[in-house]
Design an enzyme around this catalytic site. Structure first.
Site, PDB file in Angstrom:
ATOM      1  N   HIS A   1      34.013  41.987  34.249  1.00 20.70           N
ATOM      2  CA  HIS A   1      33.300  41.730  35.339  1.00 20.70           C
ATOM      3  C   HIS A   1      33.001  43.027  36.208  1.00 20.70           C
ATOM      4  CE1 HIS A   1      37.542  42.428  36.738  1.00 20.70           C
ATOM      5  NE2 HIS A   1      37.069  42.738  37.743  1.00 20.70           N
TER       6      HIS A   1
ATOM      7  N   HIS B   1      30.035  46.202  39.940  1.00 19.82           N
ATOM      8  CA  HIS B   1      30.781  45.063  39.997  1.00 19.82           C
ATOM      9  C   HIS B   1      29.878  43.688  40.000  1.00 19.82           C
ATOM     10  CE1 HIS B   1      34.120  42.517  41.193  1.00 19.82           C
ATOM     11  NE2 HIS B   1      34.891  43.371  41.052  1.00 19.82           N
TER      12      HIS B   1
END
Length: 151
Positions: A58, A73
């Site tokens: 992620h 992110h």
């Protein structure tokens, strides 16, 4: 010498203050820009050339030769997905080119779990005034300049 930071995804560039997470919106980890992805399955690419310093499904950090470390992110609270829906294409320590595919992910899948798919792109360990050419609005495609770091 400044480091130009490109968008890792296609979508709508927006101010980091719009990210629904105070760690990013209050610039606790560093200044940057967020991109609301266009949706669907897509690749997230390296925003700069450099070395993959940190790698999670992620999120990832690319350390550029100029010294800038850029965090990407993919969504907010997506660590809770434990990698589900994310496919890595590089390994920690790999040297990558700007625009190289790092992760394939599905923004719609992230949203189906109730998480925001917004992507903060952050310069780590720099003062907010270290960023120049900051783009905080408008459509971008992967690779478009979001900001530059340094002199």
């Amino acid at each position: 010498m400044s480091t130009e930071v490109g968008s890792p995804v296609a979508g709508l560039a927006t101010a980091i203050s719009e990210v629904p997470d105070p760690v990013f919106s209050q610039v606790m980890v560093g200044p940057g820009v967020a991109v609301q992805p266009s949706g669907g399955r897509a690749d997230a690419v390296a925003p700069v050339a450099g070395t993959v310093a940190t790698l999670h499904p992620h999120a990832f950090v690319i350390a550029s030769p100029g010294g800038a470390a850029i965090l990407v992110h993919l969504g907010i609270d997506t660590v809770k997905l434990k990698g589900e829906g994310f496919e890595l294409h590089v390994a920690k320590g790999d040297v990558v080119e700007a625009g190289q595919r790092i992760v394939t992910w599905d923004q719609s899948e992230v949203e189906s779990h109730g998480y925001s798919s917004i992507c903060p792109v952050v310069a780590l360990d720099v003062a907010p005034d270290a960023l120049t050419d900051v783009r905080e609005d408008g459509q971008v495609v992967a690779g478009d300049l979001l900001f530059a770091v340094g002199a």
